[in-house]
Motif scaffolding. Sequence first.
Motif, PDB file in Angstrom:
ATOM      1  N   ALA A   1       0.835  -1.197   0.000  1.00 17.79           N
ATOM      2  CA  ALA A   1       0.000   0.000   0.000  1.00 17.79           C
ATOM      3  C   ALA A   1       0.869   1.246   0.000  1.00 17.79           C
ATOM      4  CB  ALA A   1      -0.924   0.002   1.219  1.00 17.79           C
ATOM      5  N   GLY A   2       0.271   2.348  -0.455  1.00 17.26           N
ATOM      6  CA  GLY A   2       1.002   3.601  -0.524  1.00 17.26           C
ATOM      7  C   GLY A   2       0.417   4.665   0.380  1.00 17.26           C
ATOM      8  N   VAL A   3       1.305   5.430   0.987  1.00 16.90           N
ATOM      9  CA  VAL A   3       0.921   6.596   1.769  1.00 16.90           C
ATOM     10  C   VAL A   3       1.133   7.788   0.848  1.00 16.90           C
ATOM     11  CG1 VAL A   3       1.429   8.003   3.793  1.00 16.90           C
ATOM     12  CG2 VAL A   3       1.593   5.492   3.924  1.00 16.90           C
ATOM     13  N   VAL A   4       0.026   8.316   0.325  1.00 16.21           N
ATOM     14  CA  VAL A   4       0.069   9.424  -0.623  1.00 16.21           C
ATOM     15  C   VAL A   4      -0.369  10.677   0.120  1.00 16.21           C
ATOM     16  CG1 VAL A   4      -0.796  10.296  -2.828  1.00 16.21           C
ATOM     17  CG2 VAL A   4      -0.541   7.829  -2.481  1.00 16.21           C
ATOM     18  N   ARG A   5       0.461  11.710   0.075  1.00 16.19           N
ATOM     19  CA  ARG A   5       0.154  12.969   0.773  1.00 16.19           C
ATOM     20  C   ARG A   5      -0.075  14.095  -0.232  1.00 16.19           C
ATOM     21  NH1 ARG A   5       2.341  12.484   6.399  1.00 16.19           N
ATOM     22  NH2 ARG A   5       3.672  10.663   6.413  1.00 16.19           N
ATOM     23  N   ASP A   6      -0.901  15.063   0.178  1.00 17.83           N
ATOM     24  CA  ASP A   6      -1.068  16.268  -0.634  1.00 17.83           C
ATOM     25  C   ASP A   6      -0.135  17.357  -0.107  1.00 17.83           C
ATOM     26  OD1 ASP A   6      -2.293  17.294   1.657  1.00 17.83           O
ATOM     27  OD2 ASP A   6      -4.265  17.527   0.740  1.00 17.83           O
ATOM     28  N   GLU A   7      -0.244  18.563  -0.673  1.00 16.04           N
ATOM     29  CA  GLU A   7       0.655  19.670  -0.301  1.00 16.04           C
ATOM     30  C   GLU A   7       0.508  20.084   1.159  1.00 16.04           C
ATOM     31  OE1 GLU A   7      -1.854  20.201  -2.787  1.00 16.04           O
ATOM     32  OE2 GLU A   7      -0.523  19.196  -4.211  1.00 16.04           O
ATOM     33  N   GLN A   8      -0.644  19.843   1.772  1.00 19.57           N
ATOM     34  CA  GLN A   8      -0.867  20.186   3.182  1.00 19.57           C
ATOM     35  C   GLN A   8      -0.450  19.057   4.127  1.00 19.57           C
ATOM     36  OE1 GLN A   8      -3.784  20.624   0.983  1.00 19.57           O
ATOM     37  NE2 GLN A   8      -2.893  22.607   0.505  1.00 19.57           N
ATOM     38  N   GLY A   9       0.065  17.952   3.579  1.00 17.97           N
ATOM     39  CA  GLY A   9       0.485  16.835   4.414  1.00 17.97           C
ATOM     40  C   GLY A   9      -0.626  15.860   4.758  1.00 17.97           C
ATOM     41  N   ARG A  10      -1.817  16.090   4.201  1.00 22.76           N
ATOM     42  CA  ARG A  10      -2.920  15.161   4.451  1.00 22.76           C
ATOM     43  C   ARG A  10      -2.662  13.857   3.693  1.00 22.76           C
ATOM     44  NH1 ARG A  10      -7.896  18.693   2.631  1.00 22.76           N
ATOM     45  NH2 ARG A  10      -6.485  18.787   0.852  1.00 22.76           N
ATOM     46  N   ILE A  11      -3.234  12.775   4.185  1.00 21.10           N
ATOM     47  CA  ILE A  11      -3.043  11.449   3.608  1.00 21.10           C
ATOM     48  C   ILE A  11      -4.305  11.024   2.870  1.00 21.10           C
ATOM     49  CG2 ILE A  11      -2.651   9.006   4.167  1.00 21.10           C
ATOM     50  CD1 ILE A  11      -0.969   9.979   6.540  1.00 21.10           C
ATOM     51  N   LEU A  12      -4.107  10.441   1.678  1.00 21.74           N
ATOM     52  CA  LEU A  12      -5.228   9.953   0.882  1.00 21.74           C
ATOM     53  C   LEU A  12      -5.723   8.625   1.441  1.00 21.74           C
ATOM     54  CD1 LEU A  12      -7.029  10.209  -1.639  1.00 21.74           C
ATOM     55  CD2 LEU A  12      -5.244   8.968  -2.898  1.00 21.74           C
ATOM     56  N   LEU A  13      -6.992   8.592   1.826  1.00 19.24           N
ATOM     57  CA  LEU A  13      -7.638   7.370   2.277  1.00 19.24           C
ATOM     58  C   LEU A  13      -8.790   7.047   1.336  1.00 19.24           C
ATOM     59  CD1 LEU A  13      -7.710   7.925   6.138  1.00 19.24           C
ATOM     60  CD2 LEU A  13      -6.103   6.546   4.804  1.00 19.24           C
ATOM     61  N   LEU A  14      -9.015   5.767   1.131  1.00 21.91           N
ATOM     62  CA  LEU A  14     -10.063   5.303   0.223  1.00 21.91           C
ATOM     63  C   LEU A  14     -11.053   4.431   0.973  1.00 21.91           C
ATOM     64  CD1 LEU A  14      -7.807   4.152  -2.768  1.00 21.91           C
ATOM     65  CD2 LEU A  14      -8.809   6.410  -2.385  1.00 21.91           C
ATOM     66  N   ARG A  15     -12.323   4.576   0.586  1.00 22.91           N
ATOM     67  CA  ARG A  15     -13.364   3.681   1.126  1.00 22.91           C
ATOM     68  C   ARG A  15     -13.573   2.587   0.080  1.00 22.91           C
ATOM     69  NH1 ARG A  15     -19.322   3.554   1.914  1.00 22.91           N
ATOM     70  NH2 ARG A  15     -19.488   5.408   0.606  1.00 22.91           N
ATOM     71  N   HIS A  16     -13.173   1.382   0.437  1.00 19.11           N
ATOM     72  CA  HIS A  16     -13.148   0.264  -0.497  1.00 19.11           C
ATOM     73  C   HIS A  16     -14.507  -0.435  -0.563  1.00 19.11           C
ATOM     74  CE1 HIS A  16      -8.695   0.239  -0.977  1.00 19.11           C
ATOM     75  NE2 HIS A  16      -8.787   0.880   0.170  1.00 19.11           N
ATOM     76  N   ARG A  17     -14.942  -0.704  -1.772  1.00 16.80           N
ATOM     77  CA  ARG A  17     -16.237  -1.355  -1.998  1.00 16.80           C
ATOM     78  C   ARG A  17     -16.250  -2.796  -1.478  1.00 16.80           C
ATOM     79  NH1 ARG A  17     -20.438  -0.340  -5.179  1.00 16.80           N
ATOM     80  NH2 ARG A  17     -19.387   1.347  -6.282  1.00 16.80           N
ATOM     81  N   LEU A  18     -15.156  -3.521  -1.620  1.00 19.51           N
ATOM     82  CA  LEU A  18     -15.140  -4.942  -1.291  1.00 19.51           C
ATOM     83  C   LEU A  18     -14.768  -5.239   0.154  1.00 19.51           C
ATOM     84  CD1 LEU A  18     -13.496  -6.258  -4.579  1.00 19.51           C
ATOM     85  CD2 LEU A  18     -15.929  -6.085  -4.015  1.00 19.51           C
TER      86      LEU A  18
END
Length: 149
Positions: free
Chosen positions: A30-47
């Motif tokens: 898995a990847g920890v993807v951050r935006d310019e403000q340092g927030r982390i991208l989280l996903l709500r997974h269907r499965l």
Amino acid sequence: MLARAWRRLGGRVQWRLARLRHDTFLVYAAGVVRDEQGRILLLRHRLWPEYRAWGLPGGYVNAGERLEDGVAREIREETSLEVEVEGTPLRVASGFRHRVETYYEARVTGGRLELDPAEILEARWCGPGEVPAEMSVRLRPLVTSLFSS
């Protein structure tokens, strides 16, 4: 409909089906993807079950695929974002019956956030204190610790 049927199978049957595709054990990256403000991208997974539907973008690595390439591929498949995976794993988790998990930092290099509706219901950039409650009790400490590093 497929997602509902997958959830109804239950964990043991899901793992047995996944093991048919993988020779010895499953490697999840898995990847920890951050935006310019340092927030982390989280996903709500269907499965994933609703009580732990939120997590990082990621998935199983294919046989012969480098972990870093698997992270980049999974992020691209789920979000349409192009990323560069940076450094060594932030964490490696083992001790599971048939699975090893790896987590890497990933920097966005292109693309636009567009979700794969077959797998992902929602995406959210989260800061400290904004991590959804519906996350695995094992993953939550990792994600919250990333805000202090």
